[in-house]
Motif scaffolding. Structure first.
Motif, PDB file in Angstrom:
ATOM      1  N   GLY A   1       2.956  -3.187   2.577  1.00  0.00           N
ATOM      2  CA  GLY A   1       2.305  -4.296   3.257  1.00  0.00           C
ATOM      3  C   GLY A   1       0.798  -4.293   3.155  1.00  0.00           C
ATOM      4  N   CYS A   2       0.247  -5.407   2.703  1.00  0.00           N
ATOM      5  CA  CYS A   2      -1.207  -5.544   2.640  1.00  0.00           C
ATOM      6  C   CYS A   2      -1.565  -7.021   2.563  1.00  0.00           C
ATOM      7  N   GLU A   3      -2.472  -7.442   3.426  1.00  0.00           N
ATOM      8  CA  GLU A   3      -2.917  -8.841   3.424  1.00  0.00           C
ATOM      9  C   GLU A   3      -4.292  -9.004   2.789  1.00  0.00           C
ATOM     10  N   HIS A   4      -4.901  -7.939   2.321  1.00  0.00           N
ATOM     11  CA  HIS A   4      -6.245  -8.064   1.741  1.00  0.00           C
ATOM     12  C   HIS A   4      -6.204  -8.789   0.402  1.00  0.00           C
ATOM     13  N   ARG A   5      -5.113  -8.565  -0.336  1.00  0.00           N
ATOM     14  CA  ARG A   5      -4.881  -9.271  -1.611  1.00  0.00           C
ATOM     15  C   ARG A   5      -6.114  -9.253  -2.509  1.00  0.00           C
ATOM     16  N   CYS A   6      -6.652  -8.087  -2.738  1.00  0.00           N
ATOM     17  CA  CYS A   6      -7.845  -7.938  -3.588  1.00  0.00           C
ATOM     18  C   CYS A   6      -7.512  -8.348  -5.019  1.00  0.00           C
ATOM     19  N   PRO A   7      -8.284  -9.246  -5.637  1.00  0.00           N
ATOM     20  CA  PRO A   7      -8.084  -9.518  -7.061  1.00  0.00           C
ATOM     21  C   PRO A   7      -8.257  -8.233  -7.858  1.00  0.00           C
ATOM     22  N   GLY A   8      -7.303  -7.971  -8.770  1.00  0.00           N
ATOM     23  CA  GLY A   8      -7.361  -6.754  -9.574  1.00  0.00           C
ATOM     24  C   GLY A   8      -6.719  -5.553  -8.895  1.00  0.00           C
ATOM     25  N   CYS A   9      -6.071  -5.780  -7.746  1.00  0.00           N
ATOM     26  CA  CYS A   9      -5.380  -4.693  -7.019  1.00  0.00           C
ATOM     27  C   CYS A   9      -4.484  -3.920  -7.983  1.00  0.00           C
ATOM     28  N   HIS A  10      -4.540  -2.587  -7.887  1.00  0.00           N
ATOM     29  CA  HIS A  10      -3.755  -1.724  -8.784  1.00  0.00           C
ATOM     30  C   HIS A  10      -2.271  -1.761  -8.447  1.00  0.00           C
TER      31      HIS A  10
ATOM     32  N   SER B   1       2.839  -3.747  -3.640  1.00  0.00           N
ATOM     33  CA  SER B   1       2.761  -3.117  -2.316  1.00  0.00           C
ATOM     34  C   SER B   1       2.392  -4.117  -1.221  1.00  0.00           C
ATOM     35  N   TRP B   2       2.069  -5.363  -1.579  1.00  0.00           N
ATOM     36  CA  TRP B   2       1.627  -6.335  -0.572  1.00  0.00           C
ATOM     37  C   TRP B   2       2.764  -6.768   0.365  1.00  0.00           C
ATOM     38  N   ASP B   3       3.988  -6.690  -0.120  1.00  0.00           N
ATOM     39  CA  ASP B   3       5.146  -7.197   0.615  1.00  0.00           C
ATOM     40  C   ASP B   3       5.491  -6.259   1.783  1.00  0.00           C
TER      41      ASP B   3
ATOM     42  N   GLY C   1      -1.304   2.758   0.145  1.00  0.00           N
ATOM     43  CA  GLY C   1      -0.347   1.655   0.155  1.00  0.00           C
ATOM     44  C   GLY C   1      -0.583   0.706  -1.003  1.00  0.00           C
ATOM     45  N   GLY C   2      -0.537  -0.625  -0.581  1.00  0.00           N
ATOM     46  CA  GLY C   2      -0.568  -1.192   0.750  1.00  0.00           C
ATOM     47  C   GLY C   2      -1.768  -0.729   1.590  1.00  0.00           C
ATOM     48  N   ASP C   3      -1.756  -1.149   2.822  1.00  0.00           N
ATOM     49  CA  ASP C   3      -2.769  -0.666   3.759  1.00  0.00           C
ATOM     50  C   ASP C   3      -2.056  -0.071   4.970  1.00  0.00           C
TER      51      ASP C   3
ATOM     52  N   SER D   1      -7.867   2.464   3.308  1.00  0.00           N
ATOM     53  CA  SER D   1      -7.684   1.171   3.966  1.00  0.00           C
ATOM     54  C   SER D   1      -8.554   0.111   3.299  1.00  0.00           C
ATOM     55  N   GLY D   2      -8.021  -1.104   3.238  1.00  0.00           N
ATOM     56  CA  GLY D   2      -8.811  -2.232   2.745  1.00  0.00           C
ATOM     57  C   GLY D   2      -9.761  -2.775   3.796  1.00  0.00           C
ATOM     58  N   PHE D   3      -9.610  -2.336   5.045  1.00  0.00           N
ATOM     59  CA  PHE D   3     -10.583  -2.700   6.085  1.00  0.00           C
ATOM     60  C   PHE D   3     -11.815  -1.813   5.934  1.00  0.00           C
TER      61      PHE D   3
ATOM     62  N   PRO E   1     -12.171  -3.113   0.771  1.00  0.00           N
ATOM     63  CA  PRO E   1     -11.317  -3.692  -0.264  1.00  0.00           C
ATOM     64  C   PRO E   1     -11.753  -3.251  -1.658  1.00  0.00           C
ATOM     65  N   PHE E   2     -10.842  -3.363  -2.613  1.00  0.00           N
ATOM     66  CA  PHE E   2     -11.207  -3.166  -4.018  1.00  0.00           C
ATOM     67  C   PHE E   2     -11.911  -4.429  -4.497  1.00  0.00           C
ATOM     68  N   ILE E   3     -13.124  -4.274  -5.043  1.00  0.00           N
ATOM     69  CA  ILE E   3     -13.879  -5.418  -5.565  1.00  0.00           C
ATOM     70  C   ILE E   3     -14.033  -5.231  -7.073  1.00  0.00           C
TER      71      ILE E   3
HETATM   72  S1  SF4 Z   1      -6.509  -2.785  -3.456  1.00  0.00           S
HETATM   73 FE1  SF4 Z   1      -5.626  -1.896  -1.593  1.00  0.00          FE
HETATM   74  S2  SF4 Z   1      -6.471  -3.159   0.059  1.00  0.00           S
HETATM   75 FE2  SF4 Z   1      -6.734  -4.327  -1.826  1.00  0.00          FE
HETATM   76  S3  SF4 Z   1      -4.904  -5.623  -1.998  1.00  0.00           S
HETATM   77 FE3  SF4 Z   1      -4.483  -3.730  -3.147  1.00  0.00          FE
HETATM   78  S4  SF4 Z   1      -3.432  -2.416  -1.687  1.00  0.00           S
HETATM   79 FE4  SF4 Z   1      -4.458  -4.009  -0.501  1.00  0.00          FE
END
Ligand code: SF4
Length: 155
Positions: free
Chosen positions: A25-34, A38-40, A67-69, A95-97, A122-124
């Motif tokens: 689970g993760c709601e940050h939805r960073c573009p390019g997330c590895h 894991s968001w579900d 995660g996820g977060d 954490s993405g926070f 977050p991942f930027i």
């Molecule tokens: S990089 Fe981390 S915080 Fe960002 S969307 Fe992916 S799992 Fe979530």
């Protein structure tokens, strides 16, 4: 708790050999997330804290929550981190926070007293740097909560 995977003996999620627990689970939805799968929040399987501890105690490794977060399950993360600390292991948490967001939220900051180190933010994608150790982009900070020289101590 919703767990995607538990990987034993990883060396990329903090110092030394560690057991990495991937929470769903993760709601940050960073573009390019590895790890976008894991968001579900319904992905992975339901495990009790006791079941997770059984896996953790099979090895003498320190532990990383990722995660996820993990902080979307902050209350249970607090209980789990407490048990792991009482078993004598350090706990890192990704954490993405940001640390500022975590500190501003009583719910998110619940586990802090049992966490040794947080890798925050977050991942930027534009700040991605493959040479960074233990993090993906340069905005993310490795914050040692018991170290008076860690970057967030003035907050
Ligand atoms: S990089 Fe981390 S915080 Fe960002 S969307 Fe992916 S799992 Fe979530």
């Amino acid at each position: 708790m919703k767990v995607l995977d538990i990987v034993r003996g990883t060396t990329v999620d903090g110092p030394g050999f560690r057991t990495a627990i991937y929470f769903a689970g993760c709601e940050h939805r960073c573009p390019g997330c590895h790890n976008p799968q894991s968001w579900d929040f319904n992905a992975g399987k339901e495990m009790t804290i006791s079941e997770i501890m059984d896996v953790v105690m099979e090895e003498d490794f320190d532990v990383t929550f990722t995660g996820g977060d993990p902080l979307y399950q902050a209350s249970q993360i607090a209980y789990l981190a407490k048990e792991i600390k009482e078993a004598g292991h350090t706990v890192w948490l990704y954490s993405g926070f940001t640390m500022e967001e975590i500190l501003a939220s009583p719910a998110l900051s619940k586990p802090l007293q049992w966490i040794d180190t947080i890798v925050d933010g977050p991942f930027i994608e534009s700040l991605r740097d493959p040479d960074l150790q233990f993090r993906g982009s340069s905005n993310q900070r490795i914050i040692h909560l018991n170290d008076p020289f860690s970057p967030y101590i003035t907050l």
